[in-house]
Design a protein around this motif. Structure first.
Motif, PDB file in Angstrom:
ATOM      1  N   PRO A  24      10.052  -1.508  -7.115  1.00  0.00           N
ATOM      2  CA  PRO A  24      10.528  -0.282  -6.460  1.00  0.00           C
ATOM      3  C   PRO A  24       9.654   0.064  -5.257  1.00  0.00           C
ATOM      4  O   PRO A  24       8.447  -0.164  -5.277  1.00  0.00           O
ATOM      5  CB  PRO A  24      10.391   0.774  -7.562  1.00  0.00           C
ATOM      6  N   GLY A  25      10.311   0.592  -4.240  1.00  0.00           N
ATOM      7  CA  GLY A  25       9.568   1.032  -3.054  1.00  0.00           C
ATOM      8  C   GLY A  25       8.985   2.414  -3.324  1.00  0.00           C
ATOM      9  O   GLY A  25       9.705   3.413  -3.303  1.00  0.00           O
ATOM     10  N   VAL A  26       7.703   2.446  -3.581  1.00  0.00           N
ATOM     11  CA  VAL A  26       7.046   3.718  -3.941  1.00  0.00           C
ATOM     12  C   VAL A  26       6.997   4.625  -2.708  1.00  0.00           C
ATOM     13  O   VAL A  26       6.467   4.226  -1.666  1.00  0.00           O
ATOM     14  CB  VAL A  26       5.616   3.445  -4.467  1.00  0.00           C
ATOM     15  N   PRO A  27       7.553   5.832  -2.812  1.00  0.00           N
ATOM     16  CA  PRO A  27       7.544   6.717  -1.637  1.00  0.00           C
ATOM     17  C   PRO A  27       6.125   7.159  -1.282  1.00  0.00           C
ATOM     18  O   PRO A  27       5.368   7.593  -2.154  1.00  0.00           O
ATOM     19  CB  PRO A  27       8.377   7.932  -2.089  1.00  0.00           C
ATOM     20  N   VAL A  28       5.792   7.020  -0.013  1.00  0.00           N
ATOM     21  CA  VAL A  28       4.480   7.478   0.471  1.00  0.00           C
ATOM     22  C   VAL A  28       4.690   8.229   1.786  1.00  0.00           C
ATOM     23  O   VAL A  28       5.668   7.993   2.493  1.00  0.00           O
ATOM     24  CB  VAL A  28       3.494   6.306   0.727  1.00  0.00           C
ATOM     25  N   THR A  29       3.767   9.112   2.069  1.00  0.00           N
ATOM     26  CA  THR A  29       3.807   9.760   3.379  1.00  0.00           C
ATOM     27  C   THR A  29       3.000   8.895   4.345  1.00  0.00           C
ATOM     28  O   THR A  29       2.119   8.129   3.911  1.00  0.00           O
ATOM     29  CB  THR A  29       3.204  11.173   3.326  1.00  0.00           C
ATOM     30  N   LEU A  30       3.276   9.014   5.604  1.00  0.00           N
ATOM     31  CA  LEU A  30       2.559   8.183   6.580  1.00  0.00           C
ATOM     32  C   LEU A  30       1.074   8.529   6.607  1.00  0.00           C
ATOM     33  O   LEU A  30       0.234   7.663   6.868  1.00  0.00           O
ATOM     34  CB  LEU A  30       3.172   8.359   7.976  1.00  0.00           C
ATOM     35  N   GLN A  31       0.757   9.774   6.292  1.00  0.00           N
ATOM     36  CA  GLN A  31      -0.651  10.195   6.269  1.00  0.00           C
ATOM     37  C   GLN A  31      -1.431   9.446   5.175  1.00  0.00           C
ATOM     38  O   GLN A  31      -2.632   9.260   5.294  1.00  0.00           O
ATOM     39  CB  GLN A  31      -0.757  11.701   6.016  1.00  0.00           C
ATOM     40  N   GLU A  32      -0.710   9.029   4.131  1.00  0.00           N
ATOM     41  CA  GLU A  32      -1.383   8.343   3.020  1.00  0.00           C
ATOM     42  C   GLU A  32      -1.646   6.870   3.310  1.00  0.00           C
ATOM     43  O   GLU A  32      -2.382   6.222   2.573  1.00  0.00           O
ATOM     44  CB  GLU A  32      -0.517   8.445   1.754  1.00  0.00           C
ATOM     45  N   LEU A  33      -1.023   6.347   4.352  1.00  0.00           N
ATOM     46  CA  LEU A  33      -1.156   4.916   4.628  1.00  0.00           C
ATOM     47  C   LEU A  33      -2.409   4.624   5.442  1.00  0.00           C
ATOM     48  O   LEU A  33      -2.341   4.254   6.604  1.00  0.00           O
ATOM     49  CB  LEU A  33       0.086   4.403   5.347  1.00  0.00           C
ATOM     50  N   GLU A  34      -3.532   4.796   4.807  1.00  0.00           N
ATOM     51  CA  GLU A  34      -4.797   4.478   5.448  1.00  0.00           C
ATOM     52  C   GLU A  34      -5.559   3.508   4.545  1.00  0.00           C
ATOM     53  O   GLU A  34      -5.311   3.457   3.330  1.00  0.00           O
ATOM     54  CB  GLU A  34      -5.604   5.755   5.692  1.00  0.00           C
ATOM     55  N   PRO A  35      -6.456   2.720   5.128  1.00  0.00           N
ATOM     56  CA  PRO A  35      -7.114   1.660   4.358  1.00  0.00           C
ATOM     57  C   PRO A  35      -7.804   2.124   3.088  1.00  0.00           C
ATOM     58  O   PRO A  35      -7.924   1.348   2.139  1.00  0.00           O
ATOM     59  CB  PRO A  35      -8.134   1.102   5.357  1.00  0.00           C
ATOM     60  N   SER A  36      -8.252   3.362   3.030  1.00  0.00           N
ATOM     61  CA  SER A  36      -8.963   3.805   1.829  1.00  0.00           C
ATOM     62  C   SER A  36      -7.994   4.149   0.688  1.00  0.00           C
ATOM     63  O   SER A  36      -8.417   4.326  -0.449  1.00  0.00           O
ATOM     64  CB  SER A  36      -9.816   5.034   2.165  1.00  0.00           C
ATOM     65  N   SER A  37      -6.698   4.218   0.987  1.00  0.00           N
ATOM     66  CA  SER A  37      -5.721   4.577  -0.044  1.00  0.00           C
ATOM     67  C   SER A  37      -5.448   3.401  -0.980  1.00  0.00           C
ATOM     68  O   SER A  37      -5.437   2.245  -0.544  1.00  0.00           O
ATOM     69  CB  SER A  37      -4.417   5.019   0.630  1.00  0.00           C
ATOM     70  N   GLU A  38      -5.199   3.708  -2.262  1.00  0.00           N
ATOM     71  CA  GLU A  38      -4.902   2.637  -3.226  1.00  0.00           C
ATOM     72  C   GLU A  38      -3.524   2.013  -2.963  1.00  0.00           C
ATOM     73  O   GLU A  38      -3.218   0.926  -3.445  1.00  0.00           O
ATOM     74  CB  GLU A  38      -4.983   3.159  -4.662  1.00  0.00           C
ATOM     75  N   LEU A  39      -2.701   2.739  -2.202  1.00  0.00           N
ATOM     76  CA  LEU A  39      -1.373   2.210  -1.873  1.00  0.00           C
ATOM     77  C   LEU A  39      -1.443   1.196  -0.739  1.00  0.00           C
ATOM     78  O   LEU A  39      -0.517   0.428  -0.515  1.00  0.00           O
ATOM     79  CB  LEU A  39      -0.446   3.360  -1.457  1.00  0.00           C
ATOM     80  N   PHE A  40      -2.558   1.211  -0.028  1.00  0.00           N
ATOM     81  CA  PHE A  40      -2.734   0.337   1.130  1.00  0.00           C
ATOM     82  C   PHE A  40      -3.235  -1.027   0.658  1.00  0.00           C
ATOM     83  O   PHE A  40      -4.427  -1.308   0.652  1.00  0.00           O
ATOM     84  CB  PHE A  40      -3.738   0.984   2.090  1.00  0.00           C
ATOM     85  N   ARG A  41      -2.296  -1.846   0.199  1.00  0.00           N
ATOM     86  CA  ARG A  41      -2.682  -3.179  -0.245  1.00  0.00           C
ATOM     87  C   ARG A  41      -1.592  -4.182   0.140  1.00  0.00           C
ATOM     88  O   ARG A  41      -0.418  -3.836   0.255  1.00  0.00           O
ATOM     89  CB  ARG A  41      -2.977  -3.217  -1.739  1.00  0.00           C
ATOM     90  N   GLN A  42      -2.058  -5.394   0.328  1.00  0.00           N
ATOM     91  CA  GLN A  42      -1.159  -6.457   0.780  1.00  0.00           C
ATOM     92  C   GLN A  42       0.040  -6.626  -0.152  1.00  0.00           C
ATOM     93  O   GLN A  42      -0.132  -6.753  -1.371  1.00  0.00           O
ATOM     94  CB  GLN A  42      -1.961  -7.767   0.838  1.00  0.00           C
ATOM     95  N   GLY A  43       1.236  -6.610   0.399  1.00  0.00           N
ATOM     96  CA  GLY A  43       2.441  -6.864  -0.387  1.00  0.00           C
ATOM     97  C   GLY A  43       2.960  -5.680  -1.176  1.00  0.00           C
ATOM     98  O   GLY A  43       3.955  -5.818  -1.905  1.00  0.00           O
ATOM     99  N   ALA A  44       2.331  -4.521  -1.048  1.00  0.00           N
ATOM    100  CA  ALA A  44       2.777  -3.347  -1.803  1.00  0.00           C
ATOM    101  C   ALA A  44       4.196  -2.964  -1.362  1.00  0.00           C
ATOM    102  O   ALA A  44       4.498  -2.952  -0.169  1.00  0.00           O
ATOM    103  CB  ALA A  44       1.830  -2.177  -1.554  1.00  0.00           C
ATOM    104  N   SER A  45       5.054  -2.683  -2.350  1.00  0.00           N
ATOM    105  CA  SER A  45       6.419  -2.234  -2.037  1.00  0.00           C
ATOM    106  C   SER A  45       6.401  -0.731  -1.832  1.00  0.00           C
ATOM    107  O   SER A  45       6.023   0.011  -2.742  1.00  0.00           O
ATOM    108  CB  SER A  45       7.370  -2.591  -3.173  1.00  0.00           C
TER     109      SER A  45
END
Lengths: 151, 159
Positions: A8-29
């Motif tokens: 599933p494509g986990v909904p994220v806000t653009l503000q959360e897409l930073e390298p320190s975020s746990e969602l910021f990983r290679q291949g994450a949906s």
């Protein structure tokens, strides 16, 4: 049908897409939402924005979607993280060795380029982004509760 | 009554896909001690596979991807039942009409029966609605959370 391998494509806000975020990983949906700032027809690269954050989306696999700047779009796809060649091949990369550790770490993070390789996209004009983000918080709390109740 | 089997209950995919399956015949599904048979989900179509007799698709609501099957085999069933010339079947027409809105990227509201297929939960679709207002998905999230808290989570009174 590749149903079993689709995440599933986990909904994220653009503000959360930073390298320190746990969602910021290679291949994450992920599922990202933002207002279209620009669209490059030759590379099919779209840049969406939400507040002060902007994000690049590769739309080459999408069909039947027309892009209009200042319209709101939502994309589902996989995150591709790669070194930003412009940075690595410039003096900034070499000068990292001259920086204090903390500054060098920051510089390393900022020299990563992330792009979403979209497999699905749609126009979401009329979406109340503020309501969306508030509701996302409530939904995440519920999901966390679900997970903990099963643990 | 501890059962929710008479209504389509609103669930997030993560909740639906983690229902406890009772291996009865046919299988039944339980959430917090209550039997659940029908469900309503809202999400984006991320996969579509049209065959002669059915349409299989995946609905992604961000918490999970739910496999759905919409049967399009009504004409075969009717052919077996009656020997007369094939007349227009409203159920078949409706199913075909619904299949047309199932396109990649579309936001859909899907209602149907929960079944087990090859060991995994899927929905046998009763109806599909194309949602044009993107805010309905957000409303659905909030309704799922609210309904779980107010209605689905409280344990049924023991018999």
């Amino acid at each position: 049908m590749a149903s079993s391998i689709l995440q599933p494509g986990v909904p994220v806000t653009l503000q959360e897409l930073e390298p320190s975020s746990e969602l910021f990983r290679q291949g994450a949906s992920l599922r990202v939402t933002g207002i279209l700032q620009s669209y490059d027809l030759s590379s099919a690269a779209a840049v969406i924005q939400d507040g002060s954050a902007s994000f690049k989306v590769d739309t080459q696999h999408l069909r039947d979607i027309s892009f209009r700047t200042n319209s709101t779009y939502q994309f589902i796809g996989e995150l591709l993280i790669k070194p930003d060649n412009d940075v690595y091949h410039s003096h900034k990369f070499i000068s990292l060795f001259d920086l204090p550790l903390e500054d060098a770490t920051t510089a390393c993070f900022t020299s990563l380029q992330a792009i979403l390789q979209a497999r699905v996209g749609r126009n979401v004009d009329g979406l109340d982004l503020n309501l969306y983000q508030q509701s996302l918080i409530i939904r995440r709390q519920y999901e966390a509760k679900l997970r903990s109740s099963r643990a | 009554m501890g059962s929710l089997h008479l209504v389509h209950i609103k669930l997030l995919a993560a909740d639906l896909l983690s229902l406890t399956c009772r291996h009865t015949s046919p299988p039944s599904f339980v959430r917090c001690g209550r039997t659940v048979a029908r469900v309503e989900i809202v999400g984006v179509v991320v996969s579509r596979d049209r065959r002669d007799k059915f349409l299989r698709f995946l609905v992604d609501d961000g918490t999970g991807c739910v496999p759905c099957v919409l049967w399009l085999n009504h004409q075969y069933l009717n052919a077996n039942r009656s020997s007369g010339a094939s007349e227009s079947d409203p159920t078949a027409e409706m199913a075909l009409k619904m299949s047309e809105v199932v396109n990649l990227g579309a936001l859909l509201r899907v209602r149907g029966r929960i079944v087990l297929y090859r060991g995994a939960i899927q929905i046998t679709v009763r109806d599909v609605v194309l949602e044009k207002n993107p805010n309905v998905e957000v409303l659905h999230w909030l309704q799922c959370v609210s309904m779980a808290k107010e209605c689905y989570d409280p344990r049924p009174p023991s018999a």
